[in-house]
Design a protein around this motif. Structure first.
Motif, PDB file in Angstrom:
ATOM      1  N   THR A  66      25.685  17.934 -28.515  1.00  0.00           N
ATOM      2  CA  THR A  66      24.992  16.972 -27.934  1.00  0.00           C
ATOM      3  C   THR A  66      24.785  15.851 -27.130  1.00  0.00           C
ATOM      4  O   THR A  66      25.055  15.623 -25.390  1.00  0.00           O
ATOM      5  CB  THR A  66      23.967  16.733 -28.351  1.00  0.00           C
ATOM      6  OG1 THR A  66      23.179  18.185 -29.525  1.00  0.00           O
ATOM      7  CG2 THR A  66      21.733  16.646 -28.038  1.00  0.00           C
ATOM      8  N   VAL A  67      25.601  15.251 -27.406  1.00  0.00           N
ATOM      9  CA  VAL A  67      26.743  13.610 -26.850  1.00  0.00           C
ATOM     10  C   VAL A  67      27.496  14.596 -25.711  1.00  0.00           C
ATOM     11  O   VAL A  67      27.244  13.608 -24.604  1.00  0.00           O
ATOM     12  CB  VAL A  67      27.380  13.451 -27.739  1.00  0.00           C
ATOM     13  CG1 VAL A  67      27.716  12.208 -27.098  1.00  0.00           C
ATOM     14  CG2 VAL A  67      26.225  12.735 -28.864  1.00  0.00           C
ATOM     15  N   ALA A  68      28.664  14.969 -26.077  1.00  0.00           N
ATOM     16  CA  ALA A  68      29.024  15.355 -24.692  1.00  0.00           C
ATOM     17  C   ALA A  68      29.074  16.102 -24.240  1.00  0.00           C
ATOM     18  O   ALA A  68      28.080  16.163 -22.148  1.00  0.00           O
ATOM     19  CB  ALA A  68      29.967  16.442 -25.222  1.00  0.00           C
ATOM     20  N   GLY A  69      27.343  16.724 -24.152  1.00  0.00           N
ATOM     21  CA  GLY A  69      26.513  17.666 -22.853  1.00  0.00           C
ATOM     22  C   GLY A  69      26.100  17.041 -21.978  1.00  0.00           C
ATOM     23  O   GLY A  69      25.744  17.054 -21.141  1.00  0.00           O
ATOM     24  N   LEU A  70      25.253  15.495 -23.207  1.00  0.00           N
ATOM     25  CA  LEU A  70      24.089  14.312 -21.785  1.00  0.00           C
ATOM     26  C   LEU A  70      25.326  14.026 -21.141  1.00  0.00           C
ATOM     27  O   LEU A  70      25.153  13.690 -20.306  1.00  0.00           O
ATOM     28  CB  LEU A  70      23.900  13.886 -23.248  1.00  0.00           C
ATOM     29  CG  LEU A  70      22.631  14.773 -23.555  1.00  0.00           C
ATOM     30  CD1 LEU A  70      22.289  13.311 -24.901  1.00  0.00           C
ATOM     31  CD2 LEU A  70      21.825  14.998 -22.687  1.00  0.00           C
ATOM     32  N   LEU A  71      26.452  13.553 -21.754  1.00  0.00           N
ATOM     33  CA  LEU A  71      27.901  12.737 -21.032  1.00  0.00           C
ATOM     34  C   LEU A  71      28.405  13.409 -19.622  1.00  0.00           C
ATOM     35  O   LEU A  71      28.061  12.999 -18.582  1.00  0.00           O
ATOM     36  CB  LEU A  71      29.068  12.686 -21.689  1.00  0.00           C
ATOM     37  CG  LEU A  71      28.557  10.615 -22.805  1.00  0.00           C
ATOM     38  CD1 LEU A  71      30.101  10.922 -23.923  1.00  0.00           C
ATOM     39  CD2 LEU A  71      28.439   9.884 -22.297  1.00  0.00           C
ATOM     40  N   ALA A  72      28.228  14.889 -20.256  1.00  0.00           N
ATOM     41  CA  ALA A  72      28.568  15.649 -18.533  1.00  0.00           C
ATOM     42  C   ALA A  72      27.666  15.570 -17.930  1.00  0.00           C
ATOM     43  O   ALA A  72      27.765  15.742 -16.519  1.00  0.00           O
ATOM     44  CB  ALA A  72      29.008  16.842 -19.080  1.00  0.00           C
ATOM     45  N   HIS A  73      26.253  16.264 -17.711  1.00  0.00           N
ATOM     46  CA  HIS A  73      24.936  16.205 -17.141  1.00  0.00           C
ATOM     47  C   HIS A  73      25.610  15.077 -16.291  1.00  0.00           C
ATOM     48  O   HIS A  73      24.657  14.537 -14.887  1.00  0.00           O
ATOM     49  CB  HIS A  73      23.919  15.645 -18.073  1.00  0.00           C
ATOM     50  CG  HIS A  73      22.977  16.138 -17.394  1.00  0.00           C
ATOM     51  ND1 HIS A  73      22.668  17.330 -16.699  1.00  0.00           N
ATOM     52  CD2 HIS A  73      22.004  15.163 -16.838  1.00  0.00           C
ATOM     53  CE1 HIS A  73      21.180  17.217 -15.340  1.00  0.00           C
ATOM     54  NE2 HIS A  73      20.697  15.738 -15.926  1.00  0.00           N
ATOM     55  N   GLN A  74      25.510  13.456 -17.202  1.00  0.00           N
ATOM     56  CA  GLN A  74      25.025  12.743 -16.491  1.00  0.00           C
ATOM     57  C   GLN A  74      26.610  11.869 -15.938  1.00  0.00           C
ATOM     58  O   GLN A  74      26.590  11.457 -14.084  1.00  0.00           O
ATOM     59  CB  GLN A  74      25.601  10.579 -16.997  1.00  0.00           C
ATOM     60  CG  GLN A  74      25.351   9.682 -16.934  1.00  0.00           C
ATOM     61  CD  GLN A  74      25.062   8.630 -18.128  1.00  0.00           C
ATOM     62  OE1 GLN A  74      25.540   8.958 -19.561  1.00  0.00           O
ATOM     63  NE2 GLN A  74      25.662   7.333 -17.260  1.00  0.00           N
ATOM     64  N   ARG A  75      27.823  12.690 -16.335  1.00  0.00           N
ATOM     65  CA  ARG A  75      29.144  11.783 -14.645  1.00  0.00           C
ATOM     66  C   ARG A  75      28.681  13.325 -13.532  1.00  0.00           C
ATOM     67  O   ARG A  75      28.949  12.887 -13.001  1.00  0.00           O
ATOM     68  CB  ARG A  75      30.190  12.968 -15.665  1.00  0.00           C
ATOM     69  CG  ARG A  75      30.412  11.530 -16.301  1.00  0.00           C
ATOM     70  CD  ARG A  75      31.974  12.085 -17.033  1.00  0.00           C
ATOM     71  NE  ARG A  75      31.956  11.221 -17.924  1.00  0.00           N
ATOM     72  CZ  ARG A  75      33.021  11.834 -18.866  1.00  0.00           C
ATOM     73  NH1 ARG A  75      32.527  13.005 -19.804  1.00  0.00           N
ATOM     74  NH2 ARG A  75      32.923  10.194 -20.197  1.00  0.00           N
ATOM     75  N   ARG A  76      27.705  14.497 -13.586  1.00  0.00           N
ATOM     76  CA  ARG A  76      27.475  14.975 -12.597  1.00  0.00           C
ATOM     77  C   ARG A  76      26.843  14.739 -11.128  1.00  0.00           C
ATOM     78  O   ARG A  76      26.917  14.526 -10.566  1.00  0.00           O
ATOM     79  CB  ARG A  76      27.003  16.407 -13.141  1.00  0.00           C
ATOM     80  CG  ARG A  76      26.742  17.371 -11.819  1.00  0.00           C
ATOM     81  CD  ARG A  76      26.357  18.743 -12.500  1.00  0.00           C
ATOM     82  NE  ARG A  76      25.903  19.467 -11.887  1.00  0.00           N
ATOM     83  CZ  ARG A  76      24.829  20.749 -11.627  1.00  0.00           C
ATOM     84  NH1 ARG A  76      24.143  21.136 -12.529  1.00  0.00           N
ATOM     85  NH2 ARG A  76      24.471  21.096 -10.686  1.00  0.00           N
ATOM     86  N   TRP A  77      25.726  13.890 -12.433  1.00  0.00           N
ATOM     87  CA  TRP A  77      25.007  13.542 -11.511  1.00  0.00           C
ATOM     88  C   TRP A  77      25.076  12.256 -11.047  1.00  0.00           C
ATOM     89  O   TRP A  77      25.042  11.903  -9.385  1.00  0.00           O
ATOM     90  CB  TRP A  77      23.579  12.236 -12.176  1.00  0.00           C
ATOM     91  CG  TRP A  77      23.007  12.319 -11.828  1.00  0.00           C
ATOM     92  CD1 TRP A  77      21.420  12.405 -10.837  1.00  0.00           C
ATOM     93  CD2 TRP A  77      22.361  10.545 -11.689  1.00  0.00           C
ATOM     94  NE1 TRP A  77      20.833  11.712 -10.887  1.00  0.00           N
ATOM     95  CE2 TRP A  77      21.558  10.081 -10.809  1.00  0.00           C
ATOM     96  CE3 TRP A  77      22.502   9.590 -12.002  1.00  0.00           C
ATOM     97  CZ2 TRP A  77      20.490   8.988 -10.155  1.00  0.00           C
ATOM     98  CZ3 TRP A  77      22.724   8.251 -11.888  1.00  0.00           C
ATOM     99  CH2 TRP A  77      21.291   7.596 -10.331  1.00  0.00           C
ATOM    100  N   GLU A  78      26.538  11.312 -11.499  1.00  0.00           N
ATOM    101  CA  GLU A  78      27.182  10.512 -10.375  1.00  0.00           C
ATOM    102  C   GLU A  78      27.374  10.956  -9.476  1.00  0.00           C
ATOM    103  O   GLU A  78      27.957  10.045  -8.822  1.00  0.00           O
ATOM    104  CB  GLU A  78      27.673   9.410 -11.822  1.00  0.00           C
ATOM    105  CG  GLU A  78      26.705   9.053 -12.629  1.00  0.00           C
ATOM    106  CD  GLU A  78      27.611   8.119 -13.683  1.00  0.00           C
ATOM    107  OE1 GLU A  78      28.500   8.258 -13.964  1.00  0.00           O
ATOM    108  OE2 GLU A  78      27.403   7.160 -14.821  1.00  0.00           O
ATOM    109  N   LEU A  79      28.381  11.651  -9.917  1.00  0.00           N
ATOM    110  CA  LEU A  79      29.009  12.416  -8.980  1.00  0.00           C
ATOM    111  C   LEU A  79      28.572  12.977  -7.458  1.00  0.00           C
ATOM    112  O   LEU A  79      28.870  12.575  -6.572  1.00  0.00           O
ATOM    113  CB  LEU A  79      29.863  13.906  -9.016  1.00  0.00           C
ATOM    114  CG  LEU A  79      30.390  14.331  -8.500  1.00  0.00           C
ATOM    115  CD1 LEU A  79      32.217  13.587  -8.127  1.00  0.00           C
ATOM    116  CD2 LEU A  79      31.793  15.220  -9.682  1.00  0.00           C
TER     117      LEU A  79
END
Length: 187
Positions: A66-79
Motif C-alpha cells: 500500500t505504501v509503495a503504491g501511494l508513493l508511486a501515485h504521488q511521484r506520478r502526480w509530481e512528475l
C-alpha cells in the motif's frame, strides 16, 4: 509429438515454440507422471511459531504494498506537475525568442509548431525597432543606401532608448558597414 532441437525450439505444425512453452509442457508431464496421492498430501509445519507469524507477515506485506503504491501515485502526480511547469516555461521562452528576433514569425520549436500571432505579446516600441531593422535590410537589398542608412540610424537610436543591446549592436554594425561603403564609393 514435439522434438527438442539444438537451439531449444521445437517445431509443431511448422510453428516455433519457445523455452517458456517447453517449460510448461515439461512441468505438465511431470505432474501427470507423479502419483495423485503425493499431490493430495498437505504439508504441515511442525513449528507453531511459524504458523502464528504468518498473519503478521501478511499484514506487513500488505502495508508495504500500500505504501509503495501511494508513493508511486504521488511521484506520478509530481512528475505531471513538473512536466506542465516545463511546458509553460518552454512556451514563455519561445515567445521571448520570437519577440527578440528579427523574424517573429520563425518557429524555434518544431514539436509544437508555430505560435499564433495573437498569442505573442509584443511591446509597440520593440515592434517598431524590429520593423525599422527590417525596412533598412530591405532598402539594403534594393541597393538604396541612403534610405537604408536613415532606417538603421533611427533603429540605433530607438535601440539605445529601449536599452536593447542586441538590436543596438546589429544596427551599429550595419550602419558602420554602410558608412564605410559610402566613403569608399564617394572617393
Amino acid at each position: 509429438m514435439c522434438q527438442m532441437l539444438p537451439n531449444l525450439h521445437c517445431q509443431q505444425e511448422n510453428k516455433q515454440v519457445g523455452i517458456p512453452t517447453m517449460a510448461f509442457l515439461v512441468s505438465n508431464a511431470l505432474m501427470l507422471s507423479t502419483p495423485l496421492k503425493a499431490l493430495a498430501e498437505t504439508c504441515e509445519a511442525d513449528n507453531l511459531v511459524f504458523n502464528m507469524n504468518m498473519p503478521l507477515l501478511l499484514a506487513v506485506a500488505l502495508i508495504g504494498a500500500t505504501v509503495a503504491g501511494l508513493l508511486a501515485h504521488q511521484r506520478r502526480w509530481e512528475l505531471e506537475q513538473m512536466n506542465e511547469q516545463l511546458r509553460q516555461i518552454n512556451t514563455a521562452l519561445r515567445r521571448q525568442a520570437k519577440i527578440e528576433s528579427y523574424a517573429p514569425t520563425l518557429s524555434y520549436a518544431p514539436v509544437g509548431g508555430r505560435i499564433p500571432e495573437t498569442e505573442v505579446l509584443v511591446d509597440p516600441k520593440k515592434q517598431e525597432l524590429i520593423s525599422q531593422l527590417k525596412s533598412g535590410k530591405n532598402f539594403l537589398r534594393n541597393q538604396e543606401l541612403e534610405k537604408a542608412i536613415l532606417e538603421f540610424k533611427t533603429a540605433l537610436e530607438l535601440a539605445q532608448n529601449l536599452k536593447v543591446p542586441i538590436e543596438e549592436k546589429k544596427a551599429a554594425r550595419v550602419l558602420g558597414l554602410l558608412t564605410a561603403i559610402k566613403r569608399c564609393f564617394a572617393l
